[in-house]
Design an enzyme around this catalytic site. Structure first.
Site, PDB file in Angstrom:
ATOM      1  N   ASP A 110     -35.615  20.841  19.908  1.00 19.81           N
ATOM      2  CA  ASP A 110     -34.235  20.798  19.463  1.00 19.81           C
ATOM      3  C   ASP A 110     -34.185  19.975  18.078  1.00 19.81           C
ATOM      4  OD1 ASP A 110     -31.594  21.471  18.994  1.00 19.81           O
ATOM      5  OD2 ASP A 110     -30.915  19.907  20.482  1.00 19.81           O
ATOM      6  N   ASP A 303     -30.825  24.729  13.197  1.00 18.48           N
ATOM      7  CA  ASP A 303     -30.971  23.949  14.566  1.00 18.48           C
ATOM      8  C   ASP A 303     -31.652  25.014  15.298  1.00 18.48           C
ATOM      9  OD1 ASP A 303     -30.700  22.957  16.859  1.00 18.48           O
ATOM     10  OD2 ASP A 303     -28.413  23.571  17.086  1.00 18.48           O
TER      11      ASP A 303
END
Length: 518
Positions: A110, A303
């Site tokens: 992430d 992201d």
């Protein structure tokens, strides 16, 4: 006026359950009408490639960055190729060994958060967890930590332990690790990962930025370059399939076999998320004609932990209108655009040909130039597995956001993305695995002039905290000034104070109200 043709293969819009038609996994961490169909927006002016910010060739490294493998040293990038598994619906994960003796866990990658955390107790939605009692090298710091994402949250305890990445850099390293003791909507049914690896900057680390992040620890201990790169290979595949699509996380450099063509770089505007600057969007080659600040409200980030391309509401509305207008579909349910319905076609047909290409313009390192990354419909009209016998259903891989433009997996699956922290820039190159039926589904073009956009599309003031926090600080300051004045007045000698007579009217109902701001 031309009447749009109805797509012959569109059989129905299937109302889906929330688990089927919405993003299966989304982490964070946040209308001006488009030009008329008959209008012809100004074409971008192509400049000659000069000494810009793209890198040519496979070994054209600069600035001391590692661009080739060193089998005898700490880094062997070829060993990191295909070290990820997963899919865009539930994220891409990396196998990691934690503790002594090692416990094998799958860790979600992430780039939109900064904590390294793993399940620390059994959970009905995870198949394994890290048992700290079985590790002789685990040390608890006794610090509670809570992290909230755009979807889900968890609470745990900070500690340290040794980690090894079987398909990563050589060696074992002591890392800050949070063991998750409680969670809500974080571990989801069907996920094959047991923790999360936050690769953003320490400004986002919880409970404070003093917690050294995973990647900062690797850079310090392993002496690797401050750069990593990411490839996710799920283009055109079901977003909730087997969860075993390939991918690569290269720690410490760039692996030439994972991209083709040139790498184009855009500056990192601020080091918290990987915040970049979006200049404009095009749908089917038509500029949306929005103020560029709309694309960056209140930030634009890259992201990997967000499944979709998320757009600020005003931008999202303009994109949906433009896609609907150019997709050759006469009528299309609004539920498809909002994620509450799936669009289904006969399995013998492919609907991608009736949807337009979507392009995002990013500012180049040379601020007078830009480049664009484009995704074909195969990336944002995404197949869903297991709906009907003769039908193939699809979801819309774009959603609205209240606080950010997020370049998530929908876009990232088309590119090899380089997070060059040393040079404060994010690079994009076409990924060889971004192909469907042998044809590429992503493109990069440039450079273009930026004469038609503002010199700065990002607000000069970055609010890392909610606006209410800022307002609360201002109010507390004002209360402090008022309190100081009252104290001074109370300390004034009696002879300097006004002496009331019997005829004076005194109505002293004042009080000091204290507000507790979090």
């Amino acid at each position: 006026m031309r009447t749009p043709l109805a797509a012959p293969g569109l059989l129905l819009l299937l109302a889906g359950t929330a688990g089927l038609c919405r993003a299966f996994f989304s982490l964070p961490l946040r209308v001006s009408h488009p030009a008329a169909p008959g209008g012809s927006p100004p074409a971008p002016v192509v400049l000659r490639p000069g000494s810009g910010s793209r890198q040519q060739g496979q070994l054209g490294g600069a600035d001391g960055l590692a661009l080739a493998s060193d089998p005898g040293g700490t880094l062997n990038f070829l060993a990191m190729v295909e070290n990820l598994q997963g899919d865009s619906g539930r994220g891409y994960y990396l196998e990691m060994w934690i503790g002594t003796p090692p416990q094998a866990l799958n860790i979600l990658v992430d780039t939109g958060s900064s904590n390294f955390a793993v399940a620390g107790v059994p959970d009905p939605d995870v198949t394994s967890y890290f048992n700290t009692k079985l590790s002789s090298t685990y040390k608890s710091q006794g610090i509670d930590v809570t992290v909230k994402y755009s979807q889900g949250s968890w609470t745990g305890v900070l500690g340290t332990d040794v980690i090894t990445i079987p398909k990563g850099i050589y060696g074992s390293y002591f890392i800050n690790i949070a063991t998750i003791l409680e969670s809500e909507n974080f571990f989801l049914p069907g996920v094959k990962w047991h923790g999360i690896l936050g690769l953003a900057y320490d400004a986002l680390a919880k409970p404070s930025s003093s917690v050294e992040t995973f990647f900062d620890s690797l850079v310090r201990q392993a002496k690797i370059p401050n750069i990593f790169s990411l490839q996710m290979c799920g283009a055109g595949l079901p977003v909730s399939g087997s969860g075993t699509n390939g991918g690569s996380l290269v720690l410490g450099g760039i692996e030439p076999s994972l991209y083709k063509g040139d790498i184009w770089y855009t500056p990192i505007k601020e080091e918290w998320y990987y915040q970049v600057e979006i200049l404009k969007l095009e749908v089917g080659g038509q500029n949306l004609e929005l103020d560029c600040r709309e694309y960056n409200a209140d930030k634009a980030i890259v992201d990997s932990g967000t499944t979709l391309l998320r757009l600020p509401q005003k931008v999202f509305s303009a994109v949906v209108q433009a896609i609907a207008r150019t997709s050759l579909i006469q009528e299309f349910s609004s539920g498809f655009w909002t994620g509450s319905q799936l669009a289904c076609w006969d399995k013998t047909e492919r609907p991608w040909s009736i949807f337009p290409k979507l392009s995002i313009y990013l500012r180049d390192e040379n601020s007078s130039r830009s480049f664009r990354i484009s995704i074909l419909p195969q990336l944002y009209i995404q197949p869903i597995l297991g709906i009907g016998e003769n039908l193939q259903c699809y979801r819309f891989g774009i959603s609205s956001s209240t606080n950010a433009l997020v370049i998530g997996a929908t876009v990232m699956e088309g590119f090899y993305v380089i997070f060059d922290r040393a040079q404060r820039r994010v690079g994009f190159a076409v990924s060889p695995c971004a192909e469907v039926d042998g044809s590429p589904v992503s493109e990069i073009e440039g450079p273009f002039t930026t004469a038609d956009v503002a010199s700065n599309c990002v607000s000069s003031v970055s609010f890392h905290e909610p606006v209410l926090w800022i307002a609360s600080y201002a109010l507390m300051s004002l209360c402090g000034i008022i309190l100081l004045v009252l104290i001074i007045l109370l300390l004034i000698p009696p002879r300097c104070q006004h002496r009331y007579t019997d005829n004076d009217v005194v109505n002293d109902e004042s009080s000091l109200v204290r507000h507790r701001w979090k």
